[in-house]
Write a protein that holds these residues in place. Structure first.
Motif, PDB file in Angstrom:
ATOM      1  N   VAL A 213       1.169  -1.184  -0.327  1.00  0.00           N
ATOM      2  CA  VAL A 213      -0.118  -0.033  -0.360  1.00  0.00           C
ATOM      3  C   VAL A 213       0.807   0.991  -0.139  1.00  0.00           C
ATOM      4  O   VAL A 213       1.072   2.417  -0.471  1.00  0.00           O
ATOM      5  N   ALA A 214       1.760   1.347   0.609  1.00  0.00           N
ATOM      6  CA  ALA A 214       2.237   2.307   0.725  1.00  0.00           C
ATOM      7  C   ALA A 214       3.756   2.513  -0.787  1.00  0.00           C
ATOM      8  O   ALA A 214       3.554   3.973  -1.444  1.00  0.00           O
ATOM      9  N   ILE A 215       3.998   1.388  -1.338  1.00  0.00           N
ATOM     10  CA  ILE A 215       4.517   1.979  -2.596  1.00  0.00           C
ATOM     11  C   ILE A 215       3.050   2.228  -3.315  1.00  0.00           C
ATOM     12  O   ILE A 215       3.589   3.373  -4.285  1.00  0.00           O
ATOM     13  N   GLN A 216       2.158   1.531  -3.935  1.00  0.00           N
ATOM     14  CA  GLN A 216       1.584   2.037  -4.148  1.00  0.00           C
ATOM     15  C   GLN A 216       1.011   4.154  -4.084  1.00  0.00           C
ATOM     16  O   GLN A 216       0.704   4.362  -4.900  1.00  0.00           O
ATOM     17  N   LYS A 217       0.970   3.556  -3.207  1.00  0.00           N
ATOM     18  CA  LYS A 217       0.053   5.751  -2.986  1.00  0.00           C
ATOM     19  C   LYS A 217       1.307   6.148  -3.371  1.00  0.00           C
ATOM     20  O   LYS A 217       0.764   7.561  -3.780  1.00  0.00           O
ATOM     21  N   HIS A 218       2.428   5.857  -2.441  1.00  0.00           N
ATOM     22  CA  HIS A 218       3.501   7.177  -2.699  1.00  0.00           C
ATOM     23  C   HIS A 218       4.043   7.451  -3.953  1.00  0.00           C
ATOM     24  O   HIS A 218       4.402   8.560  -4.483  1.00  0.00           O
ATOM     25  N   LEU A 219       3.400   6.427  -5.758  1.00  0.00           N
ATOM     26  CA  LEU A 219       3.546   6.182  -7.294  1.00  0.00           C
ATOM     27  C   LEU A 219       2.735   6.941  -7.298  1.00  0.00           C
ATOM     28  O   LEU A 219       2.399   7.771  -7.756  1.00  0.00           O
ATOM     29  N   GLU A 220       1.246   6.825  -6.914  1.00  0.00           N
ATOM     30  CA  GLU A 220       0.078   8.127  -6.568  1.00  0.00           C
ATOM     31  C   GLU A 220       0.110   9.793  -6.375  1.00  0.00           C
ATOM     32  O   GLU A 220      -0.231  10.225  -7.442  1.00  0.00           O
TER      33      GLU A 220
END
Length: 416
Positions: A213-220
């Motif tokens: 989740v942390a990876i996906q959200k920060h990419l967003e």
């Protein structure tokens, strides 16, 4: 009176003496240039030790709760402040400690602080210790469990490996206990991810979802030009340096090491490029006098605002336009200015709220004495050994200093 003519031998002697004199002067000048960086390193090491002393000495002796003041403009910060002080200090100090002991004066000093940090860590996670720290009561505990985890990840040889098996188990138990805290939809996602990265690195049973989740959200949430939003929105503050770039990079590095995949590698390369750009911008933000824009929240973290720049120097990932010696000179100037401001420390050596000395109004409600130790994160480049080129060679003017002296400097341009 007749003029005496020098013999060929005399001319040769004069030339030899002149060359010898020039050579000696050149060696002395070169030594002075070399010493410049070493003297700045010595100052920064002393600064780090001054910051660390009251925290590590007291926690190693189980007297941190007894002796550490907890000053804050908020309420109920005492339940968090002690882990804040230890976790943040450890994260900043760890790269220097990881160099290990040696026979030099600095190496002997590291030996002292490695021993202190080990004792402090053992007390911090021991439920039977007077200074057992809070890892799960109240949301703030997650933040500083993550900083402690970051410190361990940065110094596995010196901080983790020497620990007794029982203490290692207690560290993992303490980190796992923070899982009851749900992070907000902002940079806090990286705190959960950092905790899980440390659990994975040190042999525990990792929960994958917080990392994913942390990876996906920060990419967003990427806003462009090396900068992430703190959640969906952009904030004019230093949280890209306090938290986002360093923790994002180090979570990804741990995943690359323990669970490699082409996806993780591609995200890591992308984030490394963005962090490099952000650090280049940070270098340009340091004024010729060693000041920087006082914008956004958490200014009381002082030179912790430049963790991203310091970290890129440590990783040898500075932008090609930024020489290591100009980063050294710039950060030294920033740190010295703040360390020597009257009121930075109280009479017992504890940090006080402010950016230049004591400025209590700069402490938001979530800031307490322990929070201030995030300043140590600005010194992570001390993890480069004294022999590294960064600590050698003459000081170089950093970008703003060059420009305001009328010198040439590389032009700047945004990156996607």
């Amino acid at each position: 009176m007749k003029k005496r003519r020098l013999s060929t031998y005399g001319v040769k002697q004069m030339l030899f003496c002149s060359l010898l004199f020039y050579s000696v002067c050149s060696v002395k000048a070169q030594n002075r240039i070399q010493e410049e960086g070493q003297k700045e390193r010595a100052y920064l090491v002393a600064a780090l030790c001054k910051i660390a002393d009251p925290v590590l000495t007291n926690l190693a002796q189980n007297t941190l709760h007894k002796n550490m003041p907890v000053e804050s403009n908020g309420k109920d910060r005492a339940q968090f402040s002690h882990l804040e002080a230890f976790g943040r200090l450890l994260a900043g100090m760890a790269p220097w400690l990881e160099l290990g002991p040696d026979a030099t004066a600095e190496g002997k000093l590291r030996a002292k602080y490695i021993l202190l940090a080990g004792k402090a860590l053992a007390n911090a996670v021991n439920p039977a210790a007077a200074d057992f720290l809070n890892f799960h009561k109240g949301a703030q505990a997650l933040v500083d469990a993550a900083f402690m985890a970051q410190g361990l990840i940065r110094a596995p040889k010196q901080l983790w490996e020497p620990l007794p098996a029982q203490t290692k188990k207690q560290v993992i138990d303490a980190l796992k206990s923070s899982r009851v805290i749900k992070p907000g939809q902002n940079n806090w996602l990286l705190f959960s991810a950092m905790v899980e990265a440390a659990i994975l690195k040190f042999g525990g049973d990792q929960k994958k979802e917080p990392v994913t989740v942390a990876i996906q959200k920060h990419l967003e949430w990427y806003k462009g030009d090396g900068t992430y939003g703190d959640g969906p929105h952009y904030h004019w503050d230093y949280y890209n340096s306090f938290v986002i770039h360093p923790m994002f990079l180090e979570v990804l590095e741990t995943m690359k090491e323990k669970t490699p995949s082409s996806y993780i590698d591609s995200v890591y390369q992308l984030e490394l490029k963005r962090a490099r750009r952000y650090a280049a911008v940070q270098e340009r933000m340091i004024s010729p006098e060693g000041t920087y824009p006082v914008t956004g929240r958490s200014l009381a973290y002082r030179f912790g605002a430049f963790q991203a720049l310091s970290l890129m120097a440590l990783k040898k990932e500075l932008d090609a336009s930024v020489a290591p010696q100009q980063v050294r000179a710039a950060l030294y100037t920033v740190v010295k200015r703040q360390m020597e401001a009257p009121g930075t420390f109280d009479p017992n050596g504890w940090l006080q709220t402010g950016i230049m000395g004591k400025q209590s109004i700069l402490g938001e409600g979530y800031i307490s004495t322990g929070s201030l130790y995030l300043c140590a994160e600005g010194l992570v480049f001390l993890g480069l050994p004294p022999s590294d080129p960064l600590w050698n060679g003459k000081d170089e003017d950093w970008t703003a200093k060059k420009i305001w002296k009328g010198m040439e400097a590389p032009i700047d341009h945004a990156e996607d």
